[in-house]
Design an enzyme around this catalytic site. Structure first.
Site, mmCIF file in Angstrom:
data_model
loop_
_atom_site.group_PDB
_atom_site.id
_atom_site.type_symbol
_atom_site.label_atom_id
_atom_site.label_comp_id
_atom_site.label_asym_id
_atom_site.label_seq_id
_atom_site.Cartn_x
_atom_site.Cartn_y
_atom_site.Cartn_z
ATOM 1 N N SER A 139 0.843 -1.199 0.000
ATOM 2 C CA SER A 139 0.000 0.000 0.000
ATOM 3 C C SER A 139 0.872 1.241 0.000
ATOM 4 C CB SER A 139 -0.896 0.001 1.242
ATOM 5 O OG SER A 139 -1.543 1.244 1.407
ATOM 6 N N TYR A 152 -1.625 -0.202 10.596
ATOM 7 C CA TYR A 152 -1.718 -0.559 9.186
ATOM 8 C C TYR A 152 -0.453 -0.140 8.436
ATOM 9 C CZ TYR A 152 -3.624 -1.085 4.477
ATOM 10 O OH TYR A 152 -3.834 -1.472 3.165
ATOM 11 N N LYS A 156 2.325 -2.678 6.496
ATOM 12 C CA LYS A 156 2.649 -2.563 5.075
ATOM 13 C C LYS A 156 4.111 -2.171 4.873
ATOM 14 C CE LYS A 156 -1.284 -3.807 3.406
ATOM 15 N NZ LYS A 156 -1.390 -5.098 2.668
#
Length: 213
Positions: A139, A152, A156
């Site tokens: 991402s 998050y 990533k």
């Protein structure tokens, strides 16, 4: 380099819902992908939700956060040549409110499962002496700090470095490993996290097309 897909089998994680949503790979397999490229059937679509049965797709319903269940579910899928590690969760919390549960769930699915599934596929390729390819779906959040995305972004970012190490160690076995870093995709997860116009504006201002995928 062999660029054809004839006789190859693909495994895609998290393709039962979300990103992609609804899963286009089963639809393409049914409509055109397998006949056009000469691929073997898409071997499995691990997910916590069972997707509609499609010709050329063998769905496997499993919680990738469960190590033992994943090992059992994928232990009998047969030879896999192409792997897409697509499954992920985004549990957004302010940094000072991040919980152990959010950390455990996020790293279990977004990172640990990538390691486990890749090990299963890579070991099979090496045992067969066959070349293969692994694509990790990361991402833009791996490269940009985003409010409430502490966990998050961390998962990533870790995936990007994991990809480099995998490429280094698996390359000698003729297994290519790459990562793709998309922007926000308006799946239900994307809609839940990016529907606020004020929040979205900061991200959209950096996107030349001015819209999310």
């Amino acid at each position: 380099m062999e660029l054809g897909f004839a006789g190859r089998r693909a495994l895609v994680t998290g393709a039962g819902k979300g990103h992609p949503d609804p899963a286009p790979l089963p639809r393409m397999a049914e409509a055109q992908l397998c006949p056009f490229l000469g691929m073997e059937p898409l071997v499995a679509v691990p997910s916590t939700t069972q997707h509609t049965q499609c010709p050329g797709v063998e769905p496997v319903c499993v919680d990738l956060g469960d190590w033992e269940a994943t090992e059992q579910a994928l232990g009998s899928v047969g030879p896999v040549d192409l792997l897409v590690n697509n499954a992920a969760v985004a549990l957004l919390q302010p940094f000072l409110e991040v919980t152990k549960e959010a950390i455990d769930t996020s790293f279990d699915v977004n990172l640990r499962a990538v390691i486990q599934v890749s090990q299963i596929v890579a070991r099979g390729l090496i045992a067969r002496g066959a070349p293969g390819a692994i694509v990790n779906i990361s991402s833009q959040a791996s490269q940009r700090a985003l409010t409430n995305h502490s966990v998050y972004c961390s998962t990533k970012g870790a995936m990007n470095m994991l990809t480099k190490v995998m490429a280094l160690e698996l390359g000698p076995h003729k297994i290519r490993v790459n990562t793709v870093n998309p922007t926000v995709v308006m799946t239900p997860m994307g809609q839940a996290n990016w529907s606020d116009p004020q929040k979205a504006k900061t991200m959209l201002d950096r996107i030349p097309l001015g819209r999310f995928a």
